[in-house]
Design a protein around this motif. Sequence first.
Motif, PDB file in Angstrom:
ATOM      1  N   VAL A  15       0.928  -1.121   0.048  1.00  8.84           N
ATOM      2  CA  VAL A  15      -0.070   0.015  -0.011  1.00  8.84           C
ATOM      3  C   VAL A  15       0.872   1.236  -0.130  1.00  8.84           C
ATOM      4  CG1 VAL A  15      -1.578   1.241   1.173  1.00  8.84           C
ATOM      5  CG2 VAL A  15      -2.007  -1.120   0.907  1.00  8.84           C
ATOM      6  N   PHE A  16       1.792   1.302   0.912  1.00  8.22           N
ATOM      7  CA  PHE A  16       2.818   2.480   1.013  1.00  8.22           C
ATOM      8  C   PHE A  16       3.371   2.740  -0.443  1.00  8.22           C
ATOM      9  CE2 PHE A  16       6.949   4.363   1.570  1.00  8.22           C
ATOM     10  CZ  PHE A  16       6.541   5.658   2.006  1.00  8.22           C
ATOM     11  N   LYS A  28       4.320   6.588   6.134  1.00  6.65           N
ATOM     12  CA  LYS A  28       4.147   5.281   6.728  1.00  6.65           C
ATOM     13  C   LYS A  28       3.229   5.032   8.003  1.00  6.65           C
ATOM     14  CE  LYS A  28       7.952   2.747   4.683  1.00  6.65           C
ATOM     15  NZ  LYS A  28       9.040   1.751   4.708  1.00  6.65           N
ATOM     16  N   GLU A  29       3.287   6.216   8.687  1.00  3.83           N
ATOM     17  CA  GLU A  29       2.740   6.063  10.116  1.00  3.83           C
ATOM     18  C   GLU A  29       1.216   6.121  10.212  1.00  3.83           C
ATOM     19  OE1 GLU A  29       5.032   8.887   9.360  1.00  3.83           O
ATOM     20  OE2 GLU A  29       6.416   7.614  10.000  1.00  3.83           O
ATOM     21  N   ILE A  31      -0.453   5.227   7.102  1.00  6.39           N
ATOM     22  CA  ILE A  31      -0.544   3.819   6.720  1.00  6.39           C
ATOM     23  C   ILE A  31      -0.748   2.823   7.675  1.00  6.39           C
ATOM     24  CG2 ILE A  31       0.077   2.001   4.988  1.00  6.39           C
ATOM     25  CD1 ILE A  31       1.094   4.523   3.258  1.00  6.39           C
ATOM     26  N   SER A  32       0.141   2.798   8.708  1.00  2.84           N
ATOM     27  CA  SER A  32       0.253   1.759   9.535  1.00  2.84           C
ATOM     28  C   SER A  32      -0.933   2.005  10.623  1.00  2.84           C
ATOM     29  CB  SER A  32       1.564   2.037  10.494  1.00  2.84           C
ATOM     30  OG  SER A  32       1.516   3.160  11.419  1.00  2.84           O
ATOM     31  N   LYS A  33      -1.723   3.122  10.511  1.00  2.00           N
ATOM     32  CA  LYS A  33      -3.020   3.114  11.198  1.00  2.00           C
ATOM     33  C   LYS A  33      -4.090   2.423  10.765  1.00  2.00           C
ATOM     34  CE  LYS A  33      -1.209   7.075  14.027  1.00  2.00           C
ATOM     35  NZ  LYS A  33      -1.475   8.434  14.170  1.00  2.00           N
ATOM     36  N   ILE A  34      -4.413   2.048   9.319  1.00  2.00           N
ATOM     37  CA  ILE A  34      -5.143   1.338   8.551  1.00  2.00           C
ATOM     38  C   ILE A  34      -5.430   0.294   9.431  1.00  2.00           C
ATOM     39  CG2 ILE A  34      -6.099   0.683   6.504  1.00  2.00           C
ATOM     40  CD1 ILE A  34      -4.389   2.867   5.265  1.00  2.00           C
ATOM     41  N   PRO A  35      -6.683   0.022   9.887  1.00  2.00           N
ATOM     42  CA  PRO A  35      -6.963  -1.423  10.297  1.00  2.00           C
ATOM     43  C   PRO A  35      -6.773  -2.502   9.307  1.00  2.00           C
ATOM     44  CG  PRO A  35      -9.096  -0.130  10.235  1.00  2.00           C
ATOM     45  CD  PRO A  35      -7.908   0.754   9.657  1.00  2.00           C
ATOM     46  N   LEU A  36      -6.356  -3.597   9.662  1.00  5.73           N
ATOM     47  CA  LEU A  36      -6.262  -4.720   8.766  1.00  5.73           C
ATOM     48  C   LEU A  36      -7.408  -5.531   8.929  1.00  5.73           C
ATOM     49  CD1 LEU A  36      -4.789  -6.518   6.459  1.00  5.73           C
ATOM     50  CD2 LEU A  36      -3.542  -7.637   8.317  1.00  5.73           C
ATOM     51  N   LEU A  37      -8.455  -5.564   8.313  1.00  3.42           N
ATOM     52  CA  LEU A  37      -9.584  -6.539   8.502  1.00  3.42           C
ATOM     53  C   LEU A  37      -9.720  -7.543   7.399  1.00  3.42           C
ATOM     54  CD1 LEU A  37     -12.158  -3.536   9.093  1.00  3.42           C
ATOM     55  CD2 LEU A  37     -10.870  -4.557  10.721  1.00  3.42           C
TER      56      LEU A  37
END
Length: 107
Positions: A15-16, A28-29, A31-37
């Motif tokens: 994604v990044f 990146k910070e 994107i790291s907060k997007i929940p992986l569902l």
Amino acid sequence: MANSKQLEAGIRRFVFDIFNTEERPEKKELISKIPLLIPKVPQQKYGEECGFFVLYYINLFLQMAPDNFSFSMGYPHFMKEDWFTYEEVESFAKRLDSMNETSAHSD
């Protein structure tokens, strides 16, 4: 067979890289907060249907994905537990097979 949590780092890198290629401002910070569902979807029965599952998943995703995602709608809101059934994948595979047979006979 892979555990989805084991794939998370690679998914986030992907994604990044897409955002980076498109010169989007996300870091990146963020994107790291997007929940992986991970939606619960039917699984292969015979271990040979992987290609059909991937194609059906992509096809369905492209049909249902909104132009813009919104966290307020419950990202990704269209991927429900009953998103698709094994029978739908089988039907999709049969349509692909029949298209392939038609194409082979017209050569």
